[in-house]
Structures are given as structure tokens and as C-alpha cells.
Write a protein that holds these residues in place. Structure first.
Motif: not given
Lengths: 152, 495
Positions: A38, A61, B158, B160-161, B164-165, B167-168, B171, B417, B426-429, B438
Motif C-alpha cells: 500500500f 481527520d 493511505r 489501508l496502509a 496494516a501498520l 495490525l503489524l 503483533t 508519529l 495520513w489518516p490516524r483512525p 490486531g
């Protein structure tokens, strides 16, 4: 800039995860790859899509204020982050009990340029509030700080 | 429930819950655990009046700090910041608080009514959802918020990224299936993973403080003077002007409460995404800049979820959240066993809980409405005077969530960040939602693979959820296409 940072971060996360048992590695690898894809597609779009074409980069936002000249905004941003980091160092050094009134006093006096009388009054009140509520009433365990620990 | 002793304990619980709800980091779960020791001498109705009265109002008052200062009382109040704090900056803090309080009351009433009516109906429905469906719910939730929070493919990518961030990042710590340490950098405190409160407080509150320090004005800004009075009642009216959004968010809250593991932290973003999705296309740009619907949806969800949460806890002994898991401890202390007995032998206790939720929230809202207009005037105090206290609240909240000093570093890192994400649009929610979901998503994915191998993908409900995800991602483009097509049709007809 963030795209590049996230690409490096995700690549590192995926490479690191390859050394783990697959059940532990599966989810981080999938998410790392998703983040990499992405971020890189977004970066590629930024480079190759023509300037005139709308790219729809607006997110729903909170928006940072734009009325302050960039140079002053940058200076004040660095300043407030320095104060936040300084508060953390004060907590580590003095413990919460001393750091709280000390930070409020210094921050009000030197960042806010408030008068000494107001700064001292509010610092004392914050110390009493902190001690009374979190320590005396809720009995939360706060670390004593390196300075006090080394003296005892 | 209306006996003087039970009522007194409930009022005491409301008082404690009200003030603790205002303190960042000390959420409903922490409050319950702190007060569990005090119920030993009480009768069951009194004990639950005290605990549930306290638990019900923490969700309501947590919204107040989110609106006034942009500092979430706990993880479940984060979505309120986006529009609630933006309203406060425009001098509409009173209106935002009024909307949050009234929608919370509506949510509480709907939740309580559902609790009273739905146990026999929902029981078979809940058992339809296995690990694969619950995993797909998590993916659906992130796709919803990633897709709807931004306009155009840049923002969607962004979003979706960022999901994924999140979710990562979830971990980090000890892997639950094989005990492998992941991304711990040798730090012991990371074995349990990164704490939710330090992340949420850092990502949302620190950038607000930085912005306040850059502006050097009051939170409400110089143009907002004199707009606060009467705002609270305007917010109350907003709840009924947008009753559809409020009511549907209540239903989402009920469902989120009933399903184990999703929780209000994730549910609030689903309700927020629903508020955006249900708004007309030309009005969506208002979200994030102070649209009252962005306050109503999470407010209604948070309290409706309380009733929903109690359904599996009471009926099956399956707690849907940390707070309910702690409440199960109260059942044990009182010698009660959750399950069918709660619907037969102890039906009086069950109904006392229903009434406690309704009465506690009504009392809180009535008290708040009386003096919230005055509290909203804090947003007129000059920023430089507030900054040290906001930093203090952020740090205490971050530390108190698990009494871990390293959480302060986590807050600073995630604060930076969050600031950079805002700076570079970049959206934070989605990141926060991914982070919240996650652990649950990974656990359900592992169970799905272990139980069904790859056959779980072909379960009918999973296929429906997958189609829903595709639809949710394509929805903004479909809507744009539809609007363009309608506009073209109208211009052709005009010619």
C-alpha cells in the motif's frame, strides 16, 4: 517521506519475521507485506500521476492550524516536543511527586510567560492535586526517580 | 432498585465513575477493579447498582475530556475527538458535550431495553459466528474506516496502509500461539505488547497539544468568544435532529457488545464510519472539521454497548470486554453464577441492572446538562496556561493505565508519529483501529486455520463478509460515479 519510512519498517518487519516459527510469523508477514504494498503504490502514484489530475488526498481527520508562518510553527513545534521530553526526563530523575509541580512551574513561567505568582500558585495546586488524588486516594504506585533512589 | 440503600450505592458509584471517567487512562475496567473490594458486605442488588452505576457513567464522562482538550479519557473515547474537539475549537464545546451526553443517554436506554428483551432471541444468533466470521469482522471494520475516512484513492491507500501498520504494531510482544517473542528489542515491558492507552493518548492528544502550542491561543480560538452559552441544549436537540444516525449507532453498539472481543474501542470507529457513510456526499467534507454527527455516533455506541455487553455476560457467562470480565468477578463474590439462573431464579438482579443503566445515565446527563456550559468555558482559557496541565494529564493517563514508566516513552514516540501522520495527511483512525483489533484478528485467524485449514474461506457468512468488504472499498467510487451519472443526466435533460 512517511511512505518511505513505512516501506523500510515493513521490509524490516517481514525479514525479521522469517526467522520465527510459521504460526508466529504468518500474521506479521502478511501485514508487513500489505503495509509495504500500500505504501509503495501510494508513493508510485505520487510520482507518476500527472499534476493536474485530482488525487483526492484529503482525509477526515483533525487538521493542523495553518495561520502561523511555517518557520515560527516549526520553532514552536520543536520547543513543545522538547518540553514534553524534558518532562519525561524530570520524571525519571525526580519521580512524579517532584517532577509534576516543577514541570508546571517551569512550563508556565518560561513557555507560557506567566507571572511568578500565578506559576507558583498553579504549581503548588497541581502538586497537591496529584498527591491527593493519585497517591493518597487511589494509591497508585509511582516510581521514586533516580535521584531519590541513589540517595536512599 | 429504588430502595434507599441500593439507590445510595448507585449514586455513590455515579459520583466515583463521573470523576474517574474524566481522568485519562483510568477507564471503566480500572475503576471496576479498584472498587471490587468494596462490595463484599453488600447485597447483590446493591453491589451491582454500585458497580454498574459507576461503569455506565465512565463511558459518558470520558467523552468530555476528548471534546474539551482532545485528550481521550480512555481508548473508547478517541473517535469523539475528531469532530468533538474540532467543534470545541470553533467555540461549540457546549453543543458537542450536549450532543455527546444526550446520545449517550439514548444509547444507554436502547442498550438497557435490548438487555431486557433480547436474551432469548440473540442466543442462537451469537452461536452462528465462529472464529472465521469474527476474523472477517475485524477486516471489515478496518476496511470500513480506511475506505470512508478519506476521499479518493490516495487517502484510501493511505487508510489501508495505516490499518496494516496498526495490525503489524499489535503483533509486538509474546505470540499467543507458540510463545515466540516478536519485535521486543530485548525490553521486558514489550512482552505484553504495546499498551493501548499510551498509543491512543500519544497519537491523538500529543498533536493537539503541539497545535495548541503553535497557535498560542485558547482552544476555542479568538473568534469563538460568546458562542458557548445555550450550546448544550443545541447539542441535545442535535441528537433528535439526527436521530437516525444515533439510533443506528446504538444498534451497532449492541451488536459490538454482544460479540465477544470486538469492544467499544473498535466499535466507535465503525459507528463513526457509519455516520460518514450515511451522510449525503456533499456533506462528508464536514466530518473532521466539527460535524455533530461525528460526536453522536460514538457517544450513542459507547453506552448502547454496555447493555449489549451484559447480554453474553449474564446469559452465557462469556464476557465481551475487560470491564465485563471484572464484573464476572463480582458475580463470584456475590455467589451468583451467570447463565440460565440469571433469567429465572435471579431475574430481579438482572432487571435491577437494566434499571441501574437507565437511572445512572439519566442522573449523569441531568447533572451534566446543568453545569456543562460553564465547564465548556475552559476552552476559552489561554492555551499557554492549559498546556502544562494537558501534558500532565497525558503522562499520568499513559502511566496509570498499567503503572509502567516505559509507557511514557511509548506515548512520546506515538505522539511524534501521530503528528507526522497529520503533517503528511495520513489518516490516524485506521491505524488505531488496526492496533485495537490486531490481537483479536490474529487469534481468530490462527483458530480458523487450525480448525478448518483454508476451508474457512468458503463458509457462507465469510463469503458474504468478503463481498461486503469489496463493496465497502468500492462504495466511494460507486457513489462518485452515481453522482456524476445523475449530473450528466440532468444536464442532458436540461438541454
Amino acid at each position: 517521506m512517511l511512505n518511505f519510512f513505512f516501506m523500510v519498517l515493513s521490509a524490516w518487519a517481514v525479514v525479521t519475521a522469517f526467522s520465527w516459527p510459521w504460526r508466529a510469523a504468518f500474521f506479521p508477514i502478511v501485514m508487513g507485506l500489505a503495509l509495504f504494498c500500500f505504501s509503495s503504490i501510494d508513493l508510485l502514484f505520487s510520482f507518476f500521476v500527472s499534476e493536474g489530475k485530482p488525487q483526492g488526498g484529503q482525509s477526515i481527520d483533525f487538521k493542523l492550524s495553518e495561520g502561523v508562518p511555517p518557520a515560527i510553527a516549526l520553532k514552536r513545534t520543536v520547543e513543545i516536543f522538547s518540553w514534553i521530553i524534558a518532562f519525561y526526563l524530570m520524571i525519571q530523575l525526580l519521580g512524579f511527586h517532584l517532577a509534576v509541580p516543577a514541570f508546571v512551574l517551569l512550563c508556565l513561567r518560561f513557555l507560557g510567560r506567566e507571572r511568578w505568582s500565578i506559576s507558583l500558585l498553579l504549581a503548588a495546586l497541581s502538586g497537591v492535586f496529584f498527591y491527593g488524588l493519585f497517591d493518597w486516594l487511589l494509591n497508585l504506585p509511582f516510581p521514586q526517580g533516580w535521584l531519590k533512589a541513589s540517595l536512599l | 432498585m429504588l430502595q434507599w440503600k441500593a439507590l445510595s450505592f448507585m449514586l455513590l458509584g455515579i459520583g466515583i465513575g463521573f470523576w474517574i471517567g474524566l481522568l485519562p487512562g483510568l477507564g471503566g475496567g480500572v475503576t471496576l477493579s479498584l472498587m471490587l473490594a468494596f462490595i463484599y458486605g453488600m447485597k447483590p442488588v446493591e453491589a451491582f447498582a454500585f458497580l454498574i452505576g459507576m461503569h455506565s457513567v465512565t463511558a459518558t464522562t470520558g467523552d468530555i475530556t476528548s471534546i474539551l482538550f482532545g485528550v481521550p479519557g480512555e481508548g473508547i473515547s478517541a473517535a469523539t475527538i475528531l469532530d468533538g474537539h474540532a467543534m470545541a475549537k470553533k467555540g461549540e464545546a457546549g453543543r458537542a458535550i450536549g450532543a455527546a451526553l444526550m446520545s449517550s443517554l439514548v444509547g444507554a436506554v436502547v442498550g438497557a431495553a435490548a438487555l431486557a428483551l433480547s436474551i432469548p432471541i440473540l442466543r442462537p444468533l451469537v452461536f452462528l459466528f465462529g472464529a472465521p466470521e469474527l476474523f472477517m469482522f475485524a477486516v471489515l471494520g478496518i476496511s470500513c474506516i480506511a475506505s470512508l475516512i478519506g476521499r479518493g484513492y490516495h487517502s484510501q491507500l493511505r487508510g489501508l496502509a495505516a490499518g496494516a501498520l496498526g495490525l503489524l504494531l499489535s503483533t509486538v510482544g509474546l505470540d499467543p500461539s507458540v510463545g515466540q517473542l516478536r519485535y521486543d528489542f530485548g525490553f521486558l515491558f514489550l512482552w505484553d505488547g504495546i499498551g493501548l492507552v499510551p498509543v491512543v493518548v500519544g497519537v491523538f492528544a500529543v498533536p493537539e497539544i503541539v497545535d495548541l502550542a503553535v497557535r498560542r491561543t485558547a482552544i476555542a480560538g479568538p473568534a469563538a468568544t460568546g458562542k458557548l452559552s445555550g450550546g448544550v441544549w443545541e447539542g441535545v436537540k442535535d441528537t433528535f435532529r439526527h436521530f437516525g444516525v444515533t439510533f443506528r449507532s446504538c444498534l451497532i453498539g449492541l451488536w459490538v457488545g454482544i460479540l465477544p472481543g470486538i469492544g467499544a474501542g473498535a466499535g466507535q470507529w465503525i459507528a463513526y464510519a457509519h455516520a460518514i457513510q450515511s451522510a449525503p456526499l456533499e456533506e462528508r467534507d464536514r466530518f473532521g472539521k466539527g460535524d455533530v454527527r461525528g460526536v453522536l455516533a460514538p457517544g450513542a455506541l459507547n453506552n448502547a454497548k454496555e447493555g449489549g455487553d451484559l447480554i453474553p455476560t449474564l446469559a452465557f457467562g462469556v464476557p465481551g470486554s475487560t470491564g465485563m470480565a471484572i464484573l464476572l468477578g463480582a458475580f463470584m463474590i456475590q455467589g451468583l453464577v451467570p447463565g440460565p439462573d440469571m433469567l429465572t431464579k435471579h431475574l430481579d438482579v438482572t432487571f435491577s441492572m437494566v434499571w441501574t443503566i437507565v437511572i445512572a445515565n439519566t442522573i449523569t446527563v441531568l447533572i451534566c446538562l446543568g453545569f456543562m456550559d460553564y465547564l465548556a468555558r475552559i476552552t476559552m482559557v489561554r492555551g499557554t496556561l492549559l498546556i502544562p496541565f494537558l501534558v500532565l494529564l497525558v503522562f499520568i493517563g499513559s502511566y496509570a493505565s498499567s503503572n509502567e514508566p516505559a509507557n511514557l516513552v511509548v506515548t512520546i514516540v506515538f505522539g511524534a508519529l501521530g503528528y507526522l501522520m497529520l503533517r503528511f495527511n495520513w489518516p490516524r483512525p485506521p491505524m488505531v483501529l488496526g492496533f485495537i483489533l490486531g490481537r483479536m484478528a490474529e487469534t481468530y485467524l490462527n483458530i480458523s486455520i487450525a480448525r478448518y485449514e483454508m476451508d474457512w474461506i468458503f463458509r457462507p457468512l465469510v463469503i458474504i463478509q468478503f463481498l461486503l468488504i469489496v463493496f465497502v472499498i468500492a462504495y466511494p467510487y460507486l457513489q462518485d460515479w452515481w453522482v456524476r451519472r445523475s449530473a450528466t443526466g440532468q444536464s442532458v435533460a436540461a438541454k
